[in-house]
Write a protein that holds these residues in place. Sequence first.
Motif, PDB file in Angstrom:
ATOM      1  N   PRO A 151       3.143  -5.644  -3.397  1.00 55.68           N
ATOM      2  CA  PRO A 151       2.313  -4.873  -2.468  1.00 55.68           C
ATOM      3  C   PRO A 151       1.370  -5.731  -1.633  1.00 55.68           C
ATOM      4  N   ASP A 152       1.188  -7.010  -2.006  1.00 55.06           N
ATOM      5  CA  ASP A 152       0.318  -7.887  -1.220  1.00 55.06           C
ATOM      6  C   ASP A 152       0.954  -8.292   0.112  1.00 55.06           C
ATOM      7  N   PHE A 190       2.020  -6.311   2.377  1.00 59.67           N
ATOM      8  CA  PHE A 190       1.675  -5.350   3.418  1.00 59.67           C
ATOM      9  C   PHE A 190       0.463  -5.865   4.179  1.00 59.67           C
ATOM     10  N   HIS A 191       0.623  -6.061   5.481  1.00 64.56           N
ATOM     11  CA  HIS A 191      -0.453  -6.570   6.327  1.00 64.56           C
ATOM     12  C   HIS A 191      -0.734  -5.574   7.441  1.00 64.56           C
ATOM     13  N   TYR A 239      -3.674  -3.831   7.945  1.00 57.88           N
ATOM     14  CA  TYR A 239      -4.611  -2.748   7.676  1.00 57.88           C
ATOM     15  C   TYR A 239      -5.961  -3.093   8.282  1.00 57.88           C
ATOM     16  N   SER A 247      -6.677   2.876   5.806  1.00 60.67           N
ATOM     17  CA  SER A 247      -7.273   1.552   5.965  1.00 60.67           C
ATOM     18  C   SER A 247      -7.164   0.714   4.687  1.00 60.67           C
ATOM     19  N   LYS A 248      -6.751   1.325   3.586  1.00 64.28           N
ATOM     20  CA  LYS A 248      -6.653   0.606   2.312  1.00 64.28           C
ATOM     21  C   LYS A 248      -5.223   0.164   2.057  1.00 64.28           C
ATOM     22  N   LYS A 249      -5.063  -1.051   1.530  1.00 63.54           N
ATOM     23  CA  LYS A 249      -3.746  -1.550   1.164  1.00 63.54           C
ATOM     24  C   LYS A 249      -3.243  -0.801  -0.066  1.00 63.54           C
ATOM     25  N   ARG A 253       9.373  -5.945  -0.511  1.00 60.81           N
ATOM     26  CA  ARG A 253       8.072  -5.424  -0.075  1.00 60.81           C
ATOM     27  C   ARG A 253       7.504  -4.394  -1.049  1.00 60.81           C
ATOM     28  N   GLN A 286      -9.770  -3.423   9.209  1.00 62.71           N
ATOM     29  CA  GLN A 286     -11.062  -3.529   8.554  1.00 62.71           C
ATOM     30  C   GLN A 286     -12.182  -3.140   9.519  1.00 62.71           C
ATOM     31  N   THR A 307      -1.655  -0.297  -3.762  1.00 61.46           N
ATOM     32  CA  THR A 307      -1.691  -1.047  -5.019  1.00 61.46           C
ATOM     33  C   THR A 307      -0.367  -0.859  -5.746  1.00 61.46           C
TER      34      THR A 307
END
Length: 122
Positions: free
Chosen positions: A25-26, A28-29, A31, A49-51, A21, A33, A53
């Motif tokens: 970093p993609d 991570f779910h 978050y 609220s931001k994933k 994980r 919107q 990077t």
Amino acid sequence: MEEQRVQTCDVYRTDPNLPHRFNNPDCFHGYSQRVGHPLYRTSNQTYGSKKPTVHEIQTQFKGTSRQFSEAMLQSGMYRDQGFNTSVEKSRVTVSTATQRNRSNLHHLYRYGNRGDNQDGNK
């Protein structure tokens, strides 16, 4: 053309035992919107609220041993097996002296310290 996903190990030198994980970093779910009223939005809500990077993900992972927790799970929760030395007061049985004191206290509270002579002559 398929979108290429950047991994943390492509940009930074990472620990070889880094969990999946942190290297991707993609993955991570969750978050949100959902946009709320901007007057009531906090800075934590904006940041959260931001994933993440690849520049914000950690490059090392030093996990702790679960040896103590596993031993506690095997033995169960602590329970005090000592003697109960406190005296419990029963609400059902009250001594007659206590009842007499209570009735005297209520009499003094209602009628004051006027004595037993209630006919008006002192």
